[in-house]
Scaffold this motif. Structure first.
Motif, mmCIF file in Angstrom:
data_model
loop_
_atom_site.group_PDB
_atom_site.id
_atom_site.type_symbol
_atom_site.label_atom_id
_atom_site.label_comp_id
_atom_site.label_asym_id
_atom_site.label_seq_id
_atom_site.Cartn_x
_atom_site.Cartn_y
_atom_site.Cartn_z
ATOM 1 N N ILE A 1 0.829 -1.207 0.000
ATOM 2 C CA ILE A 1 0.000 0.000 0.000
ATOM 3 C C ILE A 1 0.865 1.259 0.000
ATOM 4 O O ILE A 1 0.502 2.272 -0.616
ATOM 5 C CB ILE A 1 -0.955 0.001 1.209
ATOM 6 C CG1 ILE A 1 -1.951 -1.155 1.077
ATOM 7 C CG2 ILE A 1 -1.696 1.329 1.326
ATOM 8 C CD1 ILE A 1 -2.964 -1.227 2.192
ATOM 9 N N THR A 2 2.006 1.208 0.674
ATOM 10 C CA THR A 2 2.906 2.362 0.705
ATOM 11 C C THR A 2 3.243 2.840 -0.703
ATOM 12 O O THR A 2 3.333 4.050 -0.965
ATOM 13 C CB THR A 2 4.208 2.002 1.443
ATOM 14 O OG1 THR A 2 3.911 1.752 2.813
ATOM 15 C CG2 THR A 2 5.232 3.128 1.341
ATOM 16 N N ASN A 3 3.380 1.907 -1.617
ATOM 17 C CA ASN A 3 3.832 2.254 -2.960
ATOM 18 C C ASN A 3 2.743 2.826 -3.864
ATOM 19 O O ASN A 3 3.021 3.155 -5.020
ATOM 20 C CB ASN A 3 4.485 1.033 -3.614
ATOM 21 C CG ASN A 3 5.888 0.786 -3.098
ATOM 22 O OD1 ASN A 3 6.860 1.294 -3.642
ATOM 23 N ND2 ASN A 3 6.000 0.012 -2.034
ATOM 24 N N VAL A 4 1.519 2.998 -3.351
ATOM 25 C CA VAL A 4 0.505 3.705 -4.135
ATOM 26 C C VAL A 4 0.641 5.213 -3.950
ATOM 27 O O VAL A 4 0.042 5.991 -4.690
ATOM 28 C CB VAL A 4 -0.925 3.253 -3.768
ATOM 29 C CG1 VAL A 4 -1.065 1.764 -3.863
ATOM 30 C CG2 VAL A 4 -1.331 3.765 -2.390
ATOM 31 N N LYS B 1 -2.882 9.208 -2.158
ATOM 32 C CA LYS B 1 -3.950 8.216 -2.265
ATOM 33 C C LYS B 1 -4.236 7.568 -0.907
ATOM 34 O O LYS B 1 -5.385 7.278 -0.586
ATOM 35 C CB LYS B 1 -3.590 7.150 -3.300
ATOM 36 C CG LYS B 1 -3.587 7.665 -4.738
ATOM 37 C CD LYS B 1 -3.281 6.551 -5.718
ATOM 38 C CE LYS B 1 -3.303 7.076 -7.151
ATOM 39 N NZ LYS B 1 -2.982 6.002 -8.142
ATOM 40 N N ILE B 2 -3.185 7.349 -0.131
ATOM 41 C CA ILE B 2 -3.381 6.764 1.203
ATOM 42 C C ILE B 2 -4.199 7.704 2.070
ATOM 43 O O ILE B 2 -5.149 7.291 2.750
ATOM 44 C CB ILE B 2 -2.023 6.473 1.868
ATOM 45 C CG1 ILE B 2 -1.275 5.377 1.096
ATOM 46 C CG2 ILE B 2 -2.216 6.042 3.328
ATOM 47 C CD1 ILE B 2 0.153 5.170 1.569
ATOM 48 N N THR B 3 -3.845 8.990 2.063
ATOM 49 C CA THR B 3 -4.552 9.981 2.872
ATOM 50 C C THR B 3 -6.001 10.115 2.430
ATOM 51 O O THR B 3 -6.916 10.161 3.263
ATOM 52 C CB THR B 3 -3.852 11.348 2.776
ATOM 53 O OG1 THR B 3 -2.490 11.206 3.206
ATOM 54 C CG2 THR B 3 -4.547 12.371 3.648
ATOM 55 N N ASN B 4 -6.233 10.190 1.121
ATOM 56 C CA ASN B 4 -7.593 10.332 0.604
ATOM 57 C C ASN B 4 -8.464 9.133 0.954
ATOM 58 O O ASN B 4 -9.660 9.278 1.230
ATOM 59 C CB ASN B 4 -7.562 10.520 -0.917
ATOM 60 C CG ASN B 4 -6.979 11.861 -1.325
ATOM 61 O OD1 ASN B 4 -6.929 12.793 -0.517
ATOM 62 N ND2 ASN B 4 -6.536 11.968 -2.563
ATOM 63 N N ALA B 5 -7.874 7.958 0.953
ATOM 64 C CA ALA B 5 -8.631 6.748 1.271
ATOM 65 C C ALA B 5 -8.920 6.622 2.762
ATOM 66 O O ALA B 5 -9.953 6.069 3.163
ATOM 67 C CB ALA B 5 -7.882 5.513 0.779
ATOM 68 N N SER B 6 -8.026 7.148 3.592
ATOM 69 C CA SER B 6 -8.185 6.974 5.035
ATOM 70 C C SER B 6 -9.172 7.946 5.657
ATOM 71 O O SER B 6 -9.836 7.618 6.644
ATOM 72 C CB SER B 6 -6.830 7.130 5.726
ATOM 73 O OG SER B 6 -6.335 8.451 5.593
#
Length: 435
Positions: free
Chosen positions: A330-333, A337-342
């Protein structure tokens, strides 16, 4: 003297587990945007970033260091589901990948040659090395106090202290005018921004790590475990308050020198260059890496311990490997994108966690009556669920018009009144059923 030394190390461990990349990124952004209203905004931020986590530590300590014990007071099924969601949210789904991504984008990328900064290969290599080190530290959780509480945390504090002292001695400028929601409701905006630290959720799950560390140190007395955990919570709260106030001050005085940014990481990156010149990027890298390493170890350890207990046939080390590889992927997306999804998930579960935690501290008034928890959490869920839907552009106009009748709805705190009313109704029902 030995008591203070040993308990201080546990407190430093807890502080290090809390202090992740998000805790360093968000205060500078608040400082810039709050402007002349920084004091009021910071009070709101400290309420959710320091005050509520400390209360959560107390609640979890009294429950034996276990979030599921708290959640079971509502219903055993809810206990497993809610606890699992919280662990996964601040573990391999969102928070752990964020530590890896932020370590690269803010700690490592600025040090790379031109052209490599946004290269996917450099992100992949960095994240592999990062999570390999996290896995190594987590394979022996009994050494967490020595490895983090006594080594990484003091180093982290020294680096942040250098930044704070330099910014006070040679401030970059004066506070500017507040912008956005900080103009009208700085406290409420600061309060909601404190959500992003995930500190309350972290406090609810780190209890199991602290409890295990105390057991490994030979502490078996329950009362002593509770007192030590609360003491550690106070130490961690003091440390967090120092970091938040220092970093928000840096952001608050930075506009004249670096301009405005919509990303706290950029504010810190530019500020340290102004404060420390060519050494700025190196100092920033040290801060980010130390913060991310300590938090990632705590999150990975807590998740593996919880799910091993939930599914004892699967060894602890297997969960460590699963969650490490999942987080690596997931880090490599990418951080955005991680912030928006969380954020949508966070908007749903954070109010539930706060209500559950606060009711647990008042539990002795209604003897653990499930009806009080249920009556408070149901309306909280329906308001917070819609907040999550809105974040992904799913709206129901008729429902939103109804929710707007509640105070603080525009500040994303519309759940406060429904939760309070629900708790009172549940308490009345509890009293009516007493013999």
């Amino acid at each position: 003297m030995l008591f203070m030394k040993e308990n201080l190390s546990v407190g430093l461990l807890l502080f290090a587990l809390f202090l992740g990349a998000g805790n360093i990124i968000f205060p500078p952004l608040l400082g810039q945007q709050a402007g002349e209203n920084i004091a009021v905004a910071m009070l709101g931020f400290l309420a959710t970033g320091v005050g509520l986590p400390l209360l959560a530590i107390v609640a979890v300590a009294k429950a034996g260091g276990d979030l599921q014990v708290l959640a079971n007071r509502v219903n055993p099924v809810f206990g497993v589901m809610f606890t699992s969601i919280v662990y996964l949210a601040i573990g391999p789904f969102f928070a752990m990948p964020r530590t890896g991504s932020v370590s690269y984008e803010i700690g490592i990328a600025p040090l790379l040659p031109e052209g490599f900064t946004h290269h996917s290969v450099s992100l992949f290599i960095t994240s592999v090395l990062f999570f390999a080190f996290i896995l190594y530290l987590s394979l022996n959780p009994s050494k967490l106090v020595d490895r983090i509480g006594k080594i990484l945390t003091p180093a982290l504090l020294i680096v942040i202290l250098l930044l704070a002292i330099k910014s006070f001695i040679t401030p970059m400028g004066q506070a500017q005018q507040a912008v956005g929601s900080y103009v009208i409701s700085p406290f409420a905006e600061g309060f909601v921004q404190g959500y992003l630290t995930m500190d309350v959720l972290g406090a609810l799950v780190f209890g199991i790590v602290i409890l295990q560390a105390l057991k490994d140190k030979g502490m078996t007395n329950t009362k002593q475990q509770i007192n030590t955990t609360i003491f550690a919570g106070v130490i961690a709260a003091i440390g967090l308050a120092f970091v938040y106030i220092s970093l928000s001050y840096i952001g608050n005085t930075s506009v004249e020198s670096i301009g405005t940014f919509d990303n706290g990481g950029s504010i810190i990156a530019q500020s340290v260059k102004v404060l420390f010149g060519h050494f700025g990027s190196i100092i920033l890298a040290i801060i980010i890496l130390l913060a991310c390493i300590s938090t990632a170890v705590g999150l990975l350890t807590a998740n593996a311990q919880y799910f091993h207990r939930l599914l004892p046939k699967i060894p602890y080390k297997v969960f460590l490997y699963i969650f490490t590889f999942f987080s690596l992927a997931i880090t490599n997306v990418g951080l955005t994108k991680i912030t928006n999804a969380s954020l949508p998930v966070l908007l749903v579960i954070y109010p539930l966690a706060i209500v559950l935690m606060l009711l647990s501290l008042l539990d002795h008034f209604f003897k653990g009556g499930a009806i009080v928890y249920i009556s408070a959490l149901i309306p909280t869920f329906f308001v917070s669920l819609y907040d999550g839907f809105k974040e992904v552009a799913i709206t129901l106009p008729f429902y939103e018009r109804m929710l707007k009748a509640f105070p603080f709805y525009e500040q994303n705190l519309g759940w406060l009144i429904p939760a309070s009313i629900g708790a009172m109704i549940g308490y009345i029902i509890y009293l009516s059923k007493r013999p």
